[in-house]
Design an enzyme around this catalytic site. Structure first.
Site, short mmCIF file in Angstrom:
data_model
loop_
_atom_site.label_atom_id
_atom_site.label_comp_id
_atom_site.label_asym_id
_atom_site.label_seq_id
_atom_site.Cartn_x
_atom_site.Cartn_y
_atom_site.Cartn_z
N THR A 27 -11.04 -18.52 -1.28
CA THR A 27 -10.15 -19.67 -1.39
C THR A 27 -9.05 -19.54 -0.34
O THR A 27 -8.92 -18.50 0.32
CB THR A 27 -9.49 -19.76 -2.78
N LEU A 56 -8.03 -14.39 -2.61
CA LEU A 56 -6.84 -15.20 -2.81
C LEU A 56 -5.85 -14.86 -1.70
O LEU A 56 -5.61 -13.70 -1.42
CB LEU A 56 -6.22 -14.91 -4.18
N VAL A 82 -7.36 -9.67 -1.71
CA VAL A 82 -6.20 -10.37 -1.16
C VAL A 82 -6.43 -10.68 0.32
O VAL A 82 -6.71 -9.78 1.12
CB VAL A 82 -4.92 -9.54 -1.33
N LYS A 83 -6.32 -11.96 0.67
CA LYS A 83 -6.47 -12.37 2.06
C LYS A 83 -5.14 -12.18 2.80
O LYS A 83 -4.10 -12.69 2.39
CB LYS A 83 -6.90 -13.84 2.15
N ILE A 84 -5.22 -11.44 3.89
CA ILE A 84 -4.05 -11.12 4.71
C ILE A 84 -4.32 -11.61 6.14
O ILE A 84 -5.40 -11.36 6.69
CB ILE A 84 -3.80 -9.59 4.75
#
Length: 214
Positions: A27, A56, A82-84
Site C-alpha cells: 500500500t 505500510l 515498513v516502506k522507507i
C-alpha cells in the site's frame, strides 16, 4: 515468483485471495486515500485478511520521524513491513530498524546502485519502480536484470519487488528474469487471467455440447 497485490481496496484483496493470488500486499498513502475511509480502519482490515507481508509506508522524511512511525506501524501486526524511501535519512532509518528486527521495504528505487545501498543498509525488500522509468523512455526492466545480477554476485538476501507494474508484459518479464516478487494492481491481475482465445474456446465447447443434446 510471489504476487503481492498493489492496493488498499479490501474487496479487491478478497477477490484475489479467492483465486489464490495474494502472497502479500503493498500500500501507499495515495492508495489509502483513494478508499475515502479512515486509513487506520483500512489498514487493520487488510492486516487481518492477509497472512503474508503487508507494506505500510511512513510519511516522515527525517530519520527520527521515520523510525518513530515505523515502530508504530510494526506494532499493528506481525506481518507489517515498513516502506522507507530511498534517501540518506531513509537508509539511516533502515539500518536502525533492521537492528530492532523491524522489516523494511525500500521504495522509490530507480537505479541498481540504490538497490545495492538498500541491501547493504539491511532492507528486507527493495522496490524498483519500472513503470515510472518506462514513462520517461527508460526501459524499466533493465534495472531488474541488473539488480538481480548484483544481488547474486554478493549473496544479498534482500528480495526484489518489481513495482509500478502497468501491464501483463511487466509481470511476464519479471518472471522470466527471476524476480522474487511482482506487486500488481488488481486490474492487471484480471488481465493475466483472461485471454480472448480462452473465451472463444469456452463458447465453442458449450455450443458443441448443446448440439449433442439435440
Amino acid at each position: 515468483m510471489k504476487f503481492f497485490l498493489d492496493t488498499a481496496n479490501v474487496n479487491e484483496i478478497r477477490q484475489a485471495l479467492e483465486m489464490g493470488l495474494v502472497d502479500g500486499v503493498t500500500t501507499n498513502p495515495s492508495l489509502l486515500a483513494k478508499e475515502k475511509r479512515d486509513p487506520q480502519d483500512t489498514i487493520r482490515e487488510v492486516l487481518a485478511l492477509v497472512e503474508g507481508p503487508v507494506s505500510l509506508e511512513v510519511l516522515a522524511t527525517d530519520t527520527e520521524g521515520m523510525i518513530g512511525e515505523a515502530r508504530k506501524l510494526a506494532s499493528l501486526g506481525s506481518n507489517v513491513v515498513v516502506k522507507i524511501p530511498m534517501t540518506e535519512d531513509g537508509m539511516k532509518a533502515v539500518r536502525t530498524l533492521a537492528g530492532e528486527g523491524i522489516r523494511t521495504n525500500v521504495t522509490l528505487v530507480f537505479q541498481p546502485v540504490q538497490a545495492l545501498i538498500a541491501a547493504k543498509a539491511g532492507a528486507d525488500y527493495v522496490s524498483p519502480f519500472i513503470g515510472r522509468l518506462d514513462d520517461i523512455s527508460t526501459r524499466g526492466m533493465n534495472i531488474i536484470e541488473e539488480i538481480i545480477a548484483i544481488y547474486t554476485n554478493y549473496g544479498f538476501d534482500t528480495e526484489i519487488i518489481v513495482a509500478s507494474v502497468r501491464n501483463p508484459m511487466h509481470v511476464l518479464e519479471a518472471a522470466l528474469l527471476g524476480a522474487d516478487i511482482a506487486t500488481i494492481p488488481f486490474g492487471v491481475i484480471k488481465q493475466l487471467v483472461n485471454h480472448p482465445l480462452t473465451d472463444v474456446g469456452i463458447e465453442r465447447f458449450l455450443k458443441d455440447y448443446e448440439g449433442l443434446k439435440k
